[in-house]
Scaffold this motif. Structure first.
Motif, PDB file in Angstrom:
ATOM      1  N   LEU A 164       5.086  15.831  -6.802  1.00 30.00           N
ATOM      2  CA  LEU A 164       3.690  16.062  -6.435  1.00 30.00           C
ATOM      3  C   LEU A 164       3.551  16.318  -4.941  1.00 30.00           C
ATOM      4  CD1 LEU A 164       1.987  13.331  -8.666  1.00 30.00           C
ATOM      5  CD2 LEU A 164       2.022  15.803  -9.047  1.00 30.00           C
ATOM      6  N   ARG A 165       4.348  15.653  -4.130  1.00 30.99           N
ATOM      7  CA  ARG A 165       4.324  15.913  -2.685  1.00 30.99           C
ATOM      8  C   ARG A 165       4.727  17.351  -2.401  1.00 30.99           C
ATOM      9  NH1 ARG A 165       8.275  12.358   0.986  1.00 30.99           N
ATOM     10  NH2 ARG A 165       9.735  13.380  -0.426  1.00 30.99           N
ATOM     11  N   ARG A 166       5.750  17.825  -3.089  1.00 29.51           N
ATOM     12  CA  ARG A 166       6.180  19.222  -2.909  1.00 29.51           C
ATOM     13  C   ARG A 166       5.078  20.190  -3.271  1.00 29.51           C
ATOM     14  NH1 ARG A 166      11.899  19.691  -6.002  1.00 29.51           N
ATOM     15  NH2 ARG A 166      11.213  21.857  -6.029  1.00 29.51           N
ATOM     16  N   GLN A 167       4.202  19.796  -4.168  1.00 25.62           N
ATOM     17  CA  GLN A 167       3.121  20.668  -4.627  1.00 25.62           C
ATOM     18  C   GLN A 167       1.831  20.465  -3.843  1.00 25.62           C
ATOM     19  OE1 GLN A 167       3.085  19.406  -8.748  1.00 25.62           O
ATOM     20  NE2 GLN A 167       4.451  21.069  -9.368  1.00 25.62           N
ATOM     21  N   GLY A 168       1.903  19.682  -2.769  1.00 24.92           N
ATOM     22  CA  GLY A 168       0.711  19.431  -1.966  1.00 24.92           C
ATOM     23  C   GLY A 168      -0.236  18.422  -2.580  1.00 24.92           C
ATOM     24  N   ARG A 169       0.258  17.569  -3.457  1.00 29.54           N
ATOM     25  CA  ARG A 169      -0.570  16.584  -4.161  1.00 29.54           C
ATOM     26  C   ARG A 169      -0.116  15.167  -3.786  1.00 29.54           C
ATOM     27  NH1 ARG A 169       0.832  18.842  -9.962  1.00 29.54           N
ATOM     28  NH2 ARG A 169      -0.550  17.173 -10.745  1.00 29.54           N
ATOM     29  N   SER A 170       0.063  14.945  -2.494  1.00 31.07           N
ATOM     30  CA  SER A 170       0.618  13.678  -2.019  1.00 31.07           C
ATOM     31  C   SER A 170      -0.257  12.484  -2.368  1.00 31.07           C
ATOM     32  CB  SER A 170       0.845  13.732  -0.509  1.00 31.07           C
ATOM     33  OG  SER A 170       1.842  14.678  -0.176  1.00 31.07           O
ATOM     34  N   ALA A 171      -1.558  12.635  -2.263  1.00 28.01           N
ATOM     35  CA  ALA A 171      -2.463  11.521  -2.562  1.00 28.01           C
ATOM     36  C   ALA A 171      -2.336  11.094  -4.016  1.00 28.01           C
ATOM     37  CB  ALA A 171      -3.902  11.907  -2.248  1.00 28.01           C
ATOM     38  N   GLU A 172      -2.220  12.053  -4.905  1.00 27.95           N
ATOM     39  CA  GLU A 172      -2.047  11.754  -6.324  1.00 27.95           C
ATOM     40  C   GLU A 172      -0.731  11.010  -6.552  1.00 27.95           C
ATOM     41  OE1 GLU A 172      -1.623  14.120 -10.615  1.00 27.95           O
ATOM     42  OE2 GLU A 172      -2.228  15.212  -8.802  1.00 27.95           O
ATOM     43  N   GLY A 173       0.326  11.492  -5.912  1.00 27.52           N
ATOM     44  CA  GLY A 173       1.618  10.835  -6.035  1.00 27.52           C
ATOM     45  C   GLY A 173       1.614   9.428  -5.466  1.00 27.52           C
ATOM     46  N   ARG A 174       0.946   9.252  -4.321  1.00 24.50           N
ATOM     47  CA  ARG A 174       0.845   7.926  -3.702  1.00 24.50           C
ATOM     48  C   ARG A 174       0.141   6.942  -4.623  1.00 24.50           C
ATOM     49  NH1 ARG A 174      -3.780   7.667   0.467  1.00 24.50           N
ATOM     50  NH2 ARG A 174      -4.770   7.959  -1.567  1.00 24.50           N
ATOM     51  N   ASP A 175      -0.979   7.362  -5.202  1.00 24.84           N
ATOM     52  CA  ASP A 175      -1.748   6.467  -6.058  1.00 24.84           C
ATOM     53  C   ASP A 175      -0.964   6.093  -7.312  1.00 24.84           C
ATOM     54  OD1 ASP A 175      -3.734   6.689  -4.176  1.00 24.84           O
ATOM     55  OD2 ASP A 175      -4.967   8.072  -5.348  1.00 24.84           O
ATOM     56  N   LEU A 176      -0.261   7.058  -7.872  1.00 27.56           N
ATOM     57  CA  LEU A 176       0.527   6.811  -9.074  1.00 27.56           C
ATOM     58  C   LEU A 176       1.651   5.819  -8.790  1.00 27.56           C
ATOM     59  CD1 LEU A 176       1.761   9.487 -11.557  1.00 27.56           C
ATOM     60  CD2 LEU A 176       3.416   7.953 -10.536  1.00 27.56           C
ATOM     61  N   LEU A 177       2.373   6.050  -7.705  1.00 24.86           N
ATOM     62  CA  LEU A 177       3.500   5.182  -7.363  1.00 24.86           C
ATOM     63  C   LEU A 177       3.027   3.799  -6.951  1.00 24.86           C
ATOM     64  CD1 LEU A 177       6.489   4.727  -6.923  1.00 24.86           C
ATOM     65  CD2 LEU A 177       6.276   5.833  -4.676  1.00 24.86           C
ATOM     66  N   ARG A 178       1.934   3.722  -6.222  1.00 27.40           N
ATOM     67  CA  ARG A 178       1.411   2.434  -5.774  1.00 27.40           C
ATOM     68  C   ARG A 178       1.079   1.533  -6.961  1.00 27.40           C
ATOM     69  NH1 ARG A 178       1.771  -0.799  -1.746  1.00 27.40           N
ATOM     70  NH2 ARG A 178       1.432   0.931  -0.286  1.00 27.40           N
ATOM     71  N   GLN A 179       0.514   2.123  -7.999  1.00 23.97           N
ATOM     72  CA  GLN A 179       0.137   1.341  -9.175  1.00 23.97           C
ATOM     73  C   GLN A 179       1.355   0.681  -9.811  1.00 23.97           C
ATOM     74  OE1 GLN A 179      -1.909   3.651 -12.140  1.00 23.97           O
ATOM     75  NE2 GLN A 179      -2.500   1.866 -13.343  1.00 23.97           N
ATOM     76  N   VAL A 180       2.481   1.392  -9.864  1.00 23.05           N
ATOM     77  CA  VAL A 180       3.693   0.825 -10.456  1.00 23.05           C
ATOM     78  C   VAL A 180       4.341  -0.161  -9.495  1.00 23.05           C
ATOM     79  CG1 VAL A 180       5.926   1.347 -11.507  1.00 23.05           C
ATOM     80  CG2 VAL A 180       4.048   2.981 -11.730  1.00 23.05           C
ATOM     81  N   TYR A 181       4.431   0.210  -8.239  1.00 25.46           N
ATOM     82  CA  TYR A 181       5.107  -0.641  -7.249  1.00 25.46           C
ATOM     83  C   TYR A 181       4.426  -1.994  -7.120  1.00 25.46           C
ATOM     84  CZ  TYR A 181       6.861  -2.304  -2.759  1.00 25.46           C
ATOM     85  OH  TYR A 181       7.411  -3.082  -1.770  1.00 25.46           O
TER      86      TYR A 181
END
Length: 219
Positions: A164-181
């Motif tokens: 998602l970061r590669r696609q310019g969707r860093s915020a989406e990736g951050r929120d997704l990963l934060r929920q699991v972490y």
């Protein structure tokens, strides 16, 4: 089993030490199954410490030994581990071949989230496969959630967040990963959780830059 535990934790020197101890004991007593099992963890331990070809050869040998005993339960995992090593080396076709073998026994589902994740990562070694890779990563997440396999869910979330970061969707990736972490309350110094924490920091930094970037209005 201690070697296997350290393998799952990605603590490779410890994995190697326990695998070699297991192999010594198996050789002394003539335990063919445990010799094969020890080889299956010894190979990856070497490969992930830079002894790539030696590790691949030993892991391949271990797979053959395992099949010769008639045991099949660990073959799926070992083939997927071989695909992971090929991914490390950028050998897409070899990795896909090993992964196809690991998926041939689909009823063995305990490692399935990681198999889907590896499929996506191998696809991403060449351009143009981002959509298929994202679909595979989301499938990895779904299966991990169904199985309540939090460690494998974390790995899938990291891979998806990077895409998602590669696609310019860093915020989406951050929120997704934060929920699991945020589910984890221990083991925070293990490699996967350290990697997740570092990736979260990177994603946060990129997101903040995007938020603070000036908007250019065109007439």
């Amino acid at each position: 089993f201690s070697a296997k535990l350290h393998e799952l934790l990605r603590l490779w020197p410890e994995c190697q030490a326990h695998a070699e101890a297991a192999l010594d004991a198996a050789n002394q007593k003539g335990f063919s199954l445990w010799k094969a099992m020890g080889t299956l963890v010894h190979g990856p331990a070497l490969a992930y410490q830079g002894r790539h070809e030696e590790g691949i050869a030993i892991l391949t040998q271990g797979l053959a030994r395992l099949k010769a005993t008639g045991a099949v339960l660990s073959a799926t995992y070992a083939s997927a581990r071989l695909a992971d090593i090929y991914l490390l080396l950028g050998r897409r076709d070899d990795g896909q071949g090993a992964l196809e073998e690991s998926l041939s026994t689909i009823e063995q589902r305990w490692w399935l989230p990681e198999q889907y994740r590896l499929h996506a990562e191998l696809l991403l070694l060449e351009p143009g496969a981002e959509d298929d890779a994202e679909a595979s990563l989301r499938q990895a997440l779904r299966v991990a959630q169904e199985q309540q396999s939090k460690s494998l869910e974390l790995r899938a979330a990291m891979s998806l967040a990077r895409l998602l970061r590669r696609q310019g969707r860093s915020a989406e990736g951050r929120d997704l990963l934060r929920q699991v972490y945020d589910w984890f309350s221990e083991g925070l110094d293990t490699p996967d959780l350290r990697d997740a924490r570092e990736l979260l920091a990177q994603l946060e930094q990129v997101t903040q830059k995007q938020i603070s970037a000036p908007v250019v209005l065109r007439s």
